[in-house]
Design an enzyme around this catalytic site. Structure first.
Site, PDB file in Angstrom:
ATOM      1  N   GLU A   1      -3.825  -9.439   4.254  1.00  0.00           N
ATOM      2  CA  GLU A   1      -4.581  -9.065   5.440  1.00  0.00           C
ATOM      3  C   GLU A   1      -5.727 -10.026   5.741  1.00  0.00           C
ATOM      4  O   GLU A   1      -6.080 -10.236   6.890  1.00  0.00           O
ATOM      5  CB  GLU A   1      -5.112  -7.644   5.301  1.00  0.00           C
ATOM      6  CG  GLU A   1      -4.053  -6.562   5.361  1.00  0.00           C
ATOM      7  CD  GLU A   1      -3.400  -6.283   4.017  1.00  0.00           C
ATOM      8  OE1 GLU A   1      -3.544  -7.101   3.085  1.00  0.00           O
ATOM      9  OE2 GLU A   1      -2.715  -5.251   3.920  1.00  0.00           O
TER      10      GLU A   1
ATOM     11  N   GLU B   1       0.830  -1.211   0.000  1.00  0.00           N
ATOM     12  CA  GLU B   1       0.000   0.000   0.000  1.00  0.00           C
ATOM     13  C   GLU B   1       0.865   1.262   0.000  1.00  0.00           C
ATOM     14  O   GLU B   1       0.527   2.265  -0.610  1.00  0.00           O
ATOM     15  CB  GLU B   1      -0.938  -0.024   1.199  1.00  0.00           C
ATOM     16  CG  GLU B   1      -1.999  -1.123   1.075  1.00  0.00           C
ATOM     17  CD  GLU B   1      -2.828  -1.277   2.334  1.00  0.00           C
ATOM     18  OE1 GLU B   1      -2.240  -1.641   3.381  1.00  0.00           O
ATOM     19  OE2 GLU B   1      -4.042  -1.054   2.278  1.00  0.00           O
TER      20      GLU B   1
HETATM   21  N1  T1G Z   1       5.822  -7.122  10.998  1.00  0.00           N
HETATM   22  C1  T1G Z   1       6.828  -7.416  11.854  1.00  0.00           C
HETATM   23  N2  T1G Z   1       7.514  -8.579  11.855  1.00  0.00           N
HETATM   24  C2  T1G Z   1       7.164  -9.480  10.936  1.00  0.00           C
HETATM   25  C3  T1G Z   1       6.136  -9.253   9.986  1.00  0.00           C
HETATM   26  C4  T1G Z   1       5.459  -8.002  10.045  1.00  0.00           C
HETATM   27  N3  T1G Z   1       4.487  -7.706   9.191  1.00  0.00           N
HETATM   28  N4  T1G Z   1       6.043 -10.350   9.211  1.00  0.00           N
HETATM   29  C5  T1G Z   1       6.960 -11.220   9.665  1.00  0.00           C
HETATM   30  N5  T1G Z   1       7.620 -10.706  10.692  1.00  0.00           N
HETATM   31  C6  T1G Z   1       8.710 -11.334  11.449  1.00  0.00           C
HETATM   32  C7  T1G Z   1       8.306 -12.669  12.043  1.00  0.00           C
HETATM   33  O1  T1G Z   1       7.622 -12.461  13.271  1.00  0.00           O
HETATM   34  C8  T1G Z   1       9.671 -13.315  12.228  1.00  0.00           C
HETATM   35  O2  T1G Z   1      10.259 -12.689  13.344  1.00  0.00           O
HETATM   36  C9  T1G Z   1      10.435 -12.835  11.006  1.00  0.00           C
HETATM   37  O3  T1G Z   1       9.745 -11.660  10.542  1.00  0.00           O
HETATM   38  C10 T1G Z   1      10.483 -13.833   9.901  1.00  0.00           C
HETATM   39  O4  T1G Z   1       9.130 -14.206   9.649  1.00  0.00           O
HETATM   40  C11 T1G Z   1      -2.487  -1.674   7.021  1.00  0.00           C
HETATM   41  C12 T1G Z   1      -2.745  -3.739   8.579  1.00  0.00           C
HETATM   42  C13 T1G Z   1       6.889 -11.546   5.647  1.00  0.00           C
HETATM   43  C14 T1G Z   1       6.414 -13.509   4.146  1.00  0.00           C
HETATM   44  O5  T1G Z   1       0.557 -10.374   7.079  1.00  0.00           O
HETATM   45  O6  T1G Z   1       3.742 -13.454   5.722  1.00  0.00           O
HETATM   46  O7  T1G Z   1      -0.131  -4.615   6.664  1.00  0.00           O
HETATM   47  O8  T1G Z   1      10.623 -14.716  14.743  1.00  0.00           O
HETATM   48  O9  T1G Z   1       9.473 -16.667   9.909  1.00  0.00           O
HETATM   49  O10 T1G Z   1       9.037 -17.309   6.199  1.00  0.00           O
HETATM   50  O11 T1G Z   1      -3.216  -3.058   5.311  1.00  0.00           O
HETATM   51  O12 T1G Z   1       6.470 -13.435   7.833  1.00  0.00           O
HETATM   52  O13 T1G Z   1      12.448 -13.905  13.258  1.00  0.00           O
HETATM   53  O14 T1G Z   1      11.765 -12.559  15.272  1.00  0.00           O
HETATM   54  O15 T1G Z   1       7.466 -15.744   8.657  1.00  0.00           O
HETATM   55  O16 T1G Z   1      10.634 -15.451   5.440  1.00  0.00           O
HETATM   56  C15 T1G Z   1       0.330  -7.728   6.610  1.00  0.00           C
HETATM   57  C16 T1G Z   1       3.025 -11.491   7.553  1.00  0.00           C
HETATM   58  C17 T1G Z   1       0.276  -7.128   7.965  1.00  0.00           C
HETATM   59  C18 T1G Z   1       2.846 -10.441   6.483  1.00  0.00           C
HETATM   60  C19 T1G Z   1       8.273 -13.594   5.808  1.00  0.00           C
HETATM   61  N6  T1G Z   1       1.541  -8.464   6.467  1.00  0.00           N
HETATM   62  N7  T1G Z   1       4.320 -12.095   7.429  1.00  0.00           N
HETATM   63  O17 T1G Z   1       8.194 -15.001   5.834  1.00  0.00           O
HETATM   64  O18 T1G Z   1       9.819 -15.533   7.704  1.00  0.00           O
HETATM   65  S1  T1G Z   1      -1.271  -6.364   8.168  1.00  0.00           S
HETATM   66  C20 T1G Z   1       1.539  -9.778   6.715  1.00  0.00           C
HETATM   67  C21 T1G Z   1       4.557 -13.061   6.516  1.00  0.00           C
HETATM   68  C22 T1G Z   1      -1.137  -4.932   7.235  1.00  0.00           C
HETATM   69  C23 T1G Z   1      -2.229  -2.958   6.316  1.00  0.00           C
HETATM   70  C24 T1G Z   1      -2.372  -4.127   7.201  1.00  0.00           C
HETATM   71  C25 T1G Z   1       5.926 -13.656   6.562  1.00  0.00           C
HETATM   72  C26 T1G Z   1       6.863 -13.043   5.524  1.00  0.00           C
HETATM   73  P1  T1G Z   1      11.356 -13.520  14.208  1.00  0.00           P
HETATM   74  P2  T1G Z   1       8.897 -15.632   9.002  1.00  0.00           P
HETATM   75  P3  T1G Z   1       9.471 -15.898   6.235  1.00  0.00           P
END
Ligand code: T1G
Length: 694
Positions: free
Chosen positions: A126, A106
């Site tokens: 999301e 976004e």
């Molecule tokens: N924020 C902070 N930390 C995150 C994170 C995030 N969005 N996503 C992953 N991590 C951390 C995770 O906790 C772990 O930490 C490390 O990264 C590796 O993750 C307004 C409201 C990005 C594809 O839903 O799908 O945006 O344990 O083991 O397999 O519209 O993580 O190492 O300390 O999963 O390489 C939308 C969720 C949020 C993405 C990476 N975003 N994350 O996968 O590693 S809502 C998501 C993932 C939003 C807006 C709305 C996956 C990844 P640690 P991992 P990975």
């Protein structure tokens, strides 16, 4: 602490997002981006602005670690950041590599231009958190890639390689090679050509006859959304993008987003997302603990469990040597593995080439000596301590130094098993759930002597074989089975008091459980529970059981495998048919006990069975068998058919309020005289302090 770097290359300001591990758009990063854009706009030497992330991620979206905290909405919130980027008087260019999801994507839509590496991973995930894109994604995406592509992307939430958008104007250019160089070159072009700043918000959504499409979409979504409210809101937000001016559409999106953030379903999904990651952390085992190399795995026992366990490793490309004592059993076991793969082939889920590769990684043997090169050996033999003793004494003789020796035991004492070897530090429990090649849950049982690098290695290999690994201490039943025993015990008393098996199952399945306790017993085999109860009557006589289940087993009614159990089963079918004979047996049994049956509400059935899980879970937590409440929830979400939209037994108790849960338990204790119902000390303490498990 700024989570950005700001550098000027010639006449281009480069703002590097620097908030490891995936540039979650937390407060500090949001502040850094705004400060960078302001600084660039104030610098006369700067003609263009590039936003770039790390090789791993442009941005993984809103910082999930801030969710639910005031910082997540503290200004500059993400909407403000995107508005600042979009309002920049100098061209803003998003240079996208690695992961670009959610709020991260976004943010790029607020930029005037976007360039990407073809393999960048683009998503609006999301929906998987029970939300919808809440920073303009539902309003800008339809304007740039179209209505249908946007709705599909938002409803699925899956990552898409950037290259797949080549027919849309989403990316102005694809970069081969170094992203920063590509971005600087593109910026130079934009400046030299004095390209007009393109703001997606100014574009129009062109979709004739949208009412019919939206109605079709609503009908389709209603059919698959189940208990989750977000999918329908996604359709309504897209509708606003089509029918409303941009700013009005943004207000509607914001209202929907904030509403969904507050739903129990979204809280459950966010809890499960964070719980899965938290479970991989072991408090006293640092993330950088060196791990042992697992190049070859040995599996002892080629039965249902041994075969399923082997498939997990074969699927991950790890060679397996499987051991049986008799040729016939070995052939049967390997044959079953092949048949399972052939079934997947027939369903189009596997190619012949992959089937051949996987079977090529499998070696059968009847000699322990063939396991001597294995780095990890998992026994999946008969659940009897005597048999385990023989196996582990033999393994101690032949396994190479440093090999990890794992038991797939579902209840036996891993410390005792370790004592059969001279290397208890290499012994660990790896409790797979049947069918082992399907169920995601793996309970990793840590013995008193289990080495930290063994734990780190097992957690790492669990991720490789795509399991949700949860660490359990040593106790009878570990986490899942220890809790499910009380769930089943309480269900047994409900029958004594007047309920039927079908009523109990129906109440719990309507509440969300994949399968009620009696259908589950008939599936797993009632003789398993019978054997455990016989042990309990001797070892723990203070635990009360209804005796009707024993009656059923004494008649050999073990369930599907005997054609009848709690229910009747037609030959070759698994459909559970209520059995009048069982209901008559119950009527006679209650008469015998002098119990006048009463009508029991579904609500009482659910409350007693689910709170039984909660109370035992609280004891598991206070004993340190589980490290955190969310671990217990992950066990139930991935191994016991607990409904995802409720987030797990411990989160459910939090949502009900521990004060109310404790009050209900005291009522059950008074009514039943069963001291199991005294609220666990931890639960009582948290309830008294107005706190929660999470
Ligand atoms: N924020 C902070 N930390 C995150 C994170 C995030 N969005 N996503 C992953 N991590 C951390 C995770 O906790 C772990 O930490 C490390 O990264 C590796 O993750 C307004 C409201 C990005 C594809 O839903 O799908 O945006 O344990 O083991 O397999 O519209 O993580 O190492 O300390 O999963 O390489 C939308 C969720 C949020 C993405 C990476 N975003 N994350 O996968 O590693 S809502 C998501 C993932 C939003 C807006 C709305 C996956 C990844 P640690 P991992 P990975």
């Amino acid at each position: 602490m700024s989570a950005t770097q700001y550098q000027v290359h010639g006449n281009v300001a480069v703002i590097t997002l620097d908030n490891p591990p995936v540039n979650g758009l937390g407060y500090d990063l949001r502040c850094g981006i705004v400060a960078g854009v302001d600084q660039a706009n104030a610098d006369p030497a700067v003609q263009a602005i590039v936003l770039i992330g790390s090789a791993r991620a442009f941005s993984g979206g809103a910082d999930i670690r801030e969710f639910g905290s005031p910082r997540s909405i503290q200004e500059p919130n993400l909407l403000t950041v995107i508005r600042v980027v979009e309002a920049s008087v100098k061209p803003t260019i998003a240079a996208i590599g690695g992961v670009c999801m959610g709020g991260g994507l976004e943010l790029t839509l607020g930029c005037h231009f976007r360039i990407a590496l073809p393999d960048a991973s683009i998503a609006l995930p999301e929906i998987k958190l029970g939300l919808l894109p809440g920073a303009g994604g539902t309003q800008r995406m339809p304007r740039i890639i179209g209505v249908e592509a946007s709705l599909n992307m938002i409803l699925k939430g899956d990552p898409i390689p950037a290259a797949q958008f080549k027919d849309s104007p989403l990316f102005d250019e694809y970069v081969e090679g170094d992203l920063l160089s590509g971005a600087l070159a593109f910026a130079a072009k934009v400046v030299a050509e004095k390209r007009p700043l393109r703001r997606i918000r100014d574009m129009k959504v062109d979709y004739p006859n949208h009412e019919a499409f939206l109605q079709f979409s609503r009908n389709m979504v209603k059919g698959v959304a189940g208990p989750f409210p977000a999918p329908l809101k996604c359709v309504d937000a897209i509708a606003a993008a089509i029918t409303k001016p941009f700013d009005e559409g943004m207000k509607i999106e914001r209202e929907f987003f904030m509403g969904l953030m507050g739903t129990p379903e979204s809280r459950a999904l966010r809890h499960a997302f964070q719980g899965e990651r938290a479970a991989s952390k072991i408090p006293d085992v640092p993330d950088d603990t060196p791990t042992r190399k697992i190049a070859r795995v040995g599996v002892i026992g080629a039965g249902t469990m041994g075969g399923g366990i082997s498939m997990n490793f074969l699927n991950a490309g790890v060679p397996v040597t499987i051991l049986e004592m008799k040729q016939e059993a070995l052939d049967k076991g390997i044959g079953t593995i092949r048949k399972n793969y052939e079934n997947s082939l027939k369903k189009g889920k596997l190619t012949q080439e992959k089937l051949d590769t996987r079977m090529g990684l499998l070696t059968g043997t009847m000699s322990y000596d063939d396991l001597k090169d294995c780095d990890l050996i998992i026994e999946a033999v008969f659940e009897d301590m005597g048999v385990k003793e023989q196996v582990f004494k033999k393994l101690d003789e032949i396994a190479k130094p440093g090999a990890i020796l794992a038991s797939n035991t579902s209840t036996l004492d891993v410390n005792k098993i370790a004592s059969f070897t001279k290397r208890p530090q290499d012994v660990v429990g790896m409790h797979f759930f049947s069918p082992a090649n399907v169920m995601k849950l793996l309970e990793v049982v840590r013995g008193a002597a289990t080495a930290k690098d063994v734990m780190a290695t097992v957690m790492q290999i669990a991720k490789k074989i795509r399991k949700t690994a949860v660490v359990s201490g040593v106790c009878d039943g570990f986490i899942g089975n220890r809790m499910i025993e009380h769930y089943g015990r309480v269900a047994g008393f409900l029958l004594e008091e007047g309920a039927t098996p079908a009523q109990v199952d129906r109440a719990l399945e309507k509440w969300g459980m994949a399968m009620g306790p009696f259908r589950m017993g008939d599936l797993a085999g009632n003789d398993i529970g019978w054997a455990i109860r016989k042990r309990r009557y001797v070892e723990k006589p203070h635990i009360k059981y209804a005796k009707f289940a024993d009656r059923l087993c004494e008649q050999g009614r073990f369930g599907q495998k005997t054609g009848k159990g709690w229910y009747l089963y037609k030959a070759g079918e698994r459909k559970a048919i209520p059995d009048p004979e069982v209901e008559q047996m119950l009527v006679d049994y209650r008469k015998e006990l002098g119990i006048t049956p009463r009508k029991i509400s579904d609500a009482e059935i659910v409350e007693r069975c689910i709170y039984a899980l909660v109370n035992e879970g609280a004891r598991i937590l206070e004993e340190g068998i589980a490290a955190r409440a969310s671990d217990i929830d992950m066990v139930y979400l991935t191994g016991y058919g607990f409904p995802l939209f409720r987030g797990g037994p411990m989160l459910y108790a939090d949502q009900m309020g521990l004060y109310n849960v404790a009050r209900s338990m005291k009522g059950f204790a008074a009514a039943s005289g069963d001291d199991f119902w005294a609220p666990a000390p931890l639960l009582a303490k948290l309830a008294a302090e107005g706190k929660s498990f999470s």
